[in-house]
Design an enzyme around this catalytic site. Sequence first.
Site, PDB file in Angstrom:
ATOM      1  CG  ASN A  79      85.797  17.691 -72.296  1.00  0.00           C
ATOM      2  OD1 ASN A  79      86.973  17.921 -72.556  1.00  0.00           O
ATOM      3  ND2 ASN A  79      85.422  16.760 -71.443  1.00  0.00           N
ATOM      4  NE  ARG A  80      91.433  20.413 -72.571  1.00  0.00           N
ATOM      5  CZ  ARG A  80      91.060  20.153 -71.320  1.00  0.00           C
ATOM      6  NH1 ARG A  80      90.153  19.226 -71.081  1.00  0.00           N
ATOM      7  NH2 ARG A  80      91.589  20.813 -70.310  1.00  0.00           N
ATOM      8  CG  HIS A 105      84.608  24.021 -70.431  1.00  0.00           C
ATOM      9  ND1 HIS A 105      84.165  22.736 -70.663  1.00  0.00           N
ATOM     10  CD2 HIS A 105      85.371  23.942 -69.299  1.00  0.00           C
ATOM     11  CE1 HIS A 105      84.636  21.926 -69.727  1.00  0.00           C
ATOM     12  NE2 HIS A 105      85.382  22.628 -68.880  1.00  0.00           N
ATOM     13  CG  HIS A 179      82.788  22.755 -64.889  1.00  0.00           C
ATOM     14  ND1 HIS A 179      83.621  22.433 -63.837  1.00  0.00           N
ATOM     15  CD2 HIS A 179      83.482  22.477 -66.009  1.00  0.00           C
ATOM     16  CE1 HIS A 179      84.776  22.006 -64.317  1.00  0.00           C
ATOM     17  NE2 HIS A 179      84.719  22.014 -65.627  1.00  0.00           N
ATOM     18  CG  ASP A 251      90.581  16.798 -66.932  1.00  0.00           C
ATOM     19  OD1 ASP A 251      89.352  16.807 -67.167  1.00  0.00           O
ATOM     20  OD2 ASP A 251      91.349  17.709 -67.274  1.00  0.00           O
ATOM     21  CD  GLU A 318      83.389  18.816 -66.194  1.00  0.00           C
ATOM     22  OE1 GLU A 318      83.478  19.390 -67.285  1.00  0.00           O
ATOM     23  OE2 GLU A 318      84.384  18.488 -65.530  1.00  0.00           O
TER      24      GLU A 318
HETATM   25  C1  FUC Z   1      87.262  20.353 -66.747  1.00  0.00           C
HETATM   26  C2  FUC Z   1      88.450  19.743 -67.343  1.00  0.00           C
HETATM   27  C3  FUC Z   1      89.512  20.606 -67.747  1.00  0.00           C
HETATM   28  C4  FUC Z   1      89.579  21.974 -67.213  1.00  0.00           C
HETATM   29  C5  FUC Z   1      88.309  22.534 -66.698  1.00  0.00           C
HETATM   30  C6  FUC Z   1      88.377  23.708 -65.823  1.00  0.00           C
HETATM   31  O1  FUC Z   1      86.119  20.159 -67.428  1.00  0.00           O
HETATM   32  O2  FUC Z   1      88.190  18.791 -68.318  1.00  0.00           O
HETATM   33  O3  FUC Z   1      90.750  20.001 -67.852  1.00  0.00           O
HETATM   34  O4  FUC Z   1      90.693  22.274 -66.536  1.00  0.00           O
HETATM   35  O5  FUC Z   1      87.375  21.650 -66.309  1.00  0.00           O
END
Ligand code: FUC
Length: 360
Positions: A79-80, A105, A179, A251, A318
């Site tokens: 995540n971010r 990620h 993922h 999301d 996730e």
């Molecule tokens: C997810 C999302 C994102 C992203 C990614 C590929 O985990 O939180 O927005 O686009 O995957």
Amino acid sequence: MIDQSLFGKMPDGTTVKQFCLTNKHNVSVEILNLGGIIRRWLIPNDKHTHTDIVLGFDTVADYLSDDSYLGALVGRYANRINKGKFSLAGIDYQTDINQGGNCLHGGSQGFNSKVWQSTVLSSGDNPSIMLELISPDGDQGFPSSISVKVVYTLTEHNHLKIEYFATSQKSTIYNPTNHSYFNLSGHNSGSVKSHQVQILASHYTPTDSQAIPTGEIDEVDNTPFDFRSLTTISQSLISDHQQIEYGNGLDHNLCLDLFTPMSKTATYAGKALVKGSGVELKVYTTMPGIQVFTANHFSNKMGKEGACYQAHQGICFETQFYPDTPNQVHFPNVMLEAGTEFYSMTVYEVLFKKTDFKHS
Ligand code: FUC
């Protein structure tokens, strides 16, 4: 049983291996040592063949050129992280920035793009492989070298158990996940909008328009994030809630009501199912959050075996620490102290109708 084969080669010639783990119920999961990618997940269906319940690609090149992390192990930080900035013990760090001015990620050369060292742990009734990677100090801007290990086990009860281990030399942060994009009707069967989902989360973390948490932890009551009882995905996607409009779908990080960090026992977090099909996916985890993502930006993405993936064709569960935790002190702690062993476990259990499966 485990079948090992050559999947392809990296641009520098490194071999990418594929491990096919099969159990006695004719469930098989194919895993690459590239990014620990779950490439296929086959379950018997009532047409005497298999349904592949995860999205994927056919070649190494497809995986390396795509930015959607299909099936991959994500690290160091799933995540971010806001602008890729955080500080630890008074030192400021700047990580690689790879999406919208933020770190997504683990940066542009995250764990998903690495070839991991692989070892077969068991090829018996509960086939198991171990993947290992050493990420050096400063990799993608993160502090300390970290040694990570993931063990995938397909059990005789149709559980795919994913165990994450790590140790670091100095204190750092670590937030791993897988993922996989699930489509319980088959990866090539259109949208997941009719899937029903339950997630035991009474709160979620709202974001700004760039998917960075605002810092609030809001109740899910009367929002499209209330999945406490079985809810159809479409019901949430059609909502005009600003949070859904931001990203063209789900999301978001849901805050699990029960979690058991570092424990060896994963707690039931939720499930997805397709009504009438008998196919059900249950998720158990030790992690505090679960990012539910509905492949919102997919558009004519050419997938494996001629599939063409569109928006909302897969759903990710996730399991992870909350996004941007290093900048949000009140979120559950993501610190990995020097010398401490990190452990987390997520289990995906697949249920399906019993059939008299025949090998083709
Ligand atoms: C997810 C999302 C994102 C992203 C990614 C590929 O985990 O939180 O927005 O686009 O995957």
